[in-house]
Design a protein around this motif. Structure first.
Motif, mmCIF file in Angstrom:
data_model
loop_
_atom_site.group_PDB
_atom_site.id
_atom_site.type_symbol
_atom_site.label_atom_id
_atom_site.label_comp_id
_atom_site.label_asym_id
_atom_site.label_seq_id
_atom_site.Cartn_x
_atom_site.Cartn_y
_atom_site.Cartn_z
ATOM 1 N N SER A 27 0.827 -1.207 0.000
ATOM 2 C CA SER A 27 0.000 0.000 0.000
ATOM 3 C C SER A 27 0.865 1.262 0.000
ATOM 4 O O SER A 27 0.568 2.227 -0.712
ATOM 5 C CB SER A 27 -0.926 0.017 1.203
ATOM 6 O OG SER A 27 -1.798 -1.079 1.154
ATOM 7 N N LEU A 28 1.926 1.251 0.790
ATOM 8 C CA LEU A 28 2.839 2.399 0.801
ATOM 9 C C LEU A 28 3.514 2.573 -0.559
ATOM 10 O O LEU A 28 3.751 3.706 -1.001
ATOM 11 C CB LEU A 28 3.891 2.232 1.894
ATOM 12 C CG LEU A 28 3.389 2.394 3.320
ATOM 13 C CD1 LEU A 28 4.514 2.063 4.309
ATOM 14 C CD2 LEU A 28 2.861 3.782 3.557
ATOM 15 N N GLY A 29 3.833 1.470 -1.221
ATOM 16 C CA GLY A 29 4.399 1.551 -2.563
ATOM 17 C C GLY A 29 3.428 2.165 -3.549
ATOM 18 O O GLY A 29 3.813 2.982 -4.391
ATOM 19 N N ILE A 30 2.154 1.789 -3.450
ATOM 20 C CA ILE A 30 1.138 2.358 -4.330
ATOM 21 C C ILE A 30 0.982 3.866 -4.062
ATOM 22 O O ILE A 30 0.872 4.663 -5.007
ATOM 23 C CB ILE A 30 -0.211 1.631 -4.138
ATOM 24 C CG1 ILE A 30 -0.104 0.176 -4.560
ATOM 25 C CG2 ILE A 30 -1.331 2.349 -4.885
ATOM 26 C CD1 ILE A 30 0.119 -0.043 -6.018
ATOM 27 N N VAL A 31 0.986 4.261 -2.801
ATOM 28 C CA VAL A 31 0.888 5.689 -2.460
ATOM 29 C C VAL A 31 2.101 6.443 -3.008
ATOM 30 O O VAL A 31 1.968 7.551 -3.539
ATOM 31 C CB VAL A 31 0.758 5.871 -0.933
ATOM 32 C CG1 VAL A 31 0.934 7.331 -0.537
ATOM 33 C CG2 VAL A 31 -0.580 5.352 -0.456
ATOM 34 N N ALA A 38 2.231 12.647 -9.278
ATOM 35 C CA ALA A 38 1.922 14.044 -8.970
ATOM 36 C C ALA A 38 3.163 14.920 -9.121
ATOM 37 O O ALA A 38 3.071 16.061 -9.584
ATOM 38 C CB ALA A 38 1.358 14.155 -7.557
ATOM 39 N N ALA A 39 4.318 14.402 -8.749
ATOM 40 C CA ALA A 39 5.558 15.169 -8.893
ATOM 41 C C ALA A 39 5.890 15.389 -10.369
ATOM 42 O O ALA A 39 6.377 16.461 -10.748
ATOM 43 C CB ALA A 39 6.702 14.455 -8.188
ATOM 44 N N PRO A 49 9.856 9.735 -4.048
ATOM 45 C CA PRO A 49 8.779 8.762 -4.193
ATOM 46 C C PRO A 49 9.173 7.530 -5.011
ATOM 47 O O PRO A 49 8.717 6.421 -4.726
ATOM 48 C CB PRO A 49 7.673 9.553 -4.907
ATOM 49 C CG PRO A 49 7.949 10.964 -4.597
ATOM 50 C CD PRO A 49 9.430 11.073 -4.467
ATOM 51 N N THR A 50 10.039 7.719 -5.993
ATOM 52 C CA THR A 50 10.465 6.584 -6.807
ATOM 53 C C THR A 50 11.282 5.602 -5.974
ATOM 54 O O THR A 50 11.065 4.389 -6.035
ATOM 55 C CB THR A 50 11.296 7.067 -8.014
ATOM 56 O OG1 THR A 50 10.507 7.997 -8.768
ATOM 57 C CG2 THR A 50 11.711 5.918 -8.891
ATOM 58 N N VAL A 51 12.198 6.130 -5.188
ATOM 59 C CA VAL A 51 13.021 5.270 -4.331
ATOM 60 C C VAL A 51 12.156 4.587 -3.266
ATOM 61 O O VAL A 51 12.318 3.391 -2.995
ATOM 62 C CB VAL A 51 14.165 6.089 -3.686
ATOM 63 C CG1 VAL A 51 14.887 5.288 -2.618
ATOM 64 C CG2 VAL A 51 15.139 6.556 -4.754
ATOM 65 N N THR A 52 11.226 5.335 -2.695
ATOM 66 C CA THR A 52 10.342 4.758 -1.685
ATOM 67 C C THR A 52 9.509 3.629 -2.265
ATOM 68 O O THR A 52 9.383 2.555 -1.664
ATOM 69 C CB THR A 52 9.418 5.846 -1.106
ATOM 70 O OG1 THR A 52 10.224 6.885 -0.553
ATOM 71 C CG2 THR A 52 8.502 5.282 -0.038
ATOM 72 N N ALA A 53 8.936 3.840 -3.436
ATOM 73 C CA ALA A 53 8.131 2.802 -4.075
ATOM 74 C C ALA A 53 8.985 1.580 -4.398
ATOM 75 O O ALA A 53 8.564 0.439 -4.151
ATOM 76 C CB ALA A 53 7.486 3.347 -5.344
#
Length: 74
Positions: A27-31, A38-39, A49-53
Motif C-alpha cells: 500500500s505504501l508503494g502504491i501511495v 503528482a511530482a 517517491p520513486t526510491v520509496t516505491a
C-alpha cells in the motif's frame, strides 16, 4: 495424532503479522507511485517517491520469496 497447539498458534500469529506487513508495504508503494505521478505533473523532483516505491515493492518481493523458500525447503 497429537496437535501442538503452541506451534499452531505461533505459526498463525507470525503468518498474520507478515501478511499485514506485506499489505502495508504494498500500500505504501502504491501511495508512493501516486506521489511520483503528482511530482511529474508539477515538474518537480520525483526521486524520493520513486526510491520509496522501489524499496517497498522490493521488500514485498523479498518477503514473498523468503516465504516460498520456507515452504519449499521445509
Amino acid at each position: 495424532m497429537h496437535i501442538s497447539w503452541t506451534g499452531l498458534g505461533s505459526v498463525f500469529v507470525v503468518s498474520l503479522a507478515v501478511g499485514v506487513v506485506v499489505v502495508v508495504l504494498f500500500s505504501l508503494g502504491i501511495v508512493a507511485i501516486g506521489k511520483r505521478t503528482a511530482a511529474f505533473e508539477r515538474h518537480t523532483s520525483s526521486l524520493g517517491p520513486t526510491v520509496t516505491a522501489a524499496l517497498c515493492f522490493a521488500a514485498c518481493v523479498v518477503l514473498v520469496v523468503y516465504g516460498l523458500y520456507l515452504i519449499v525447503a521445509g
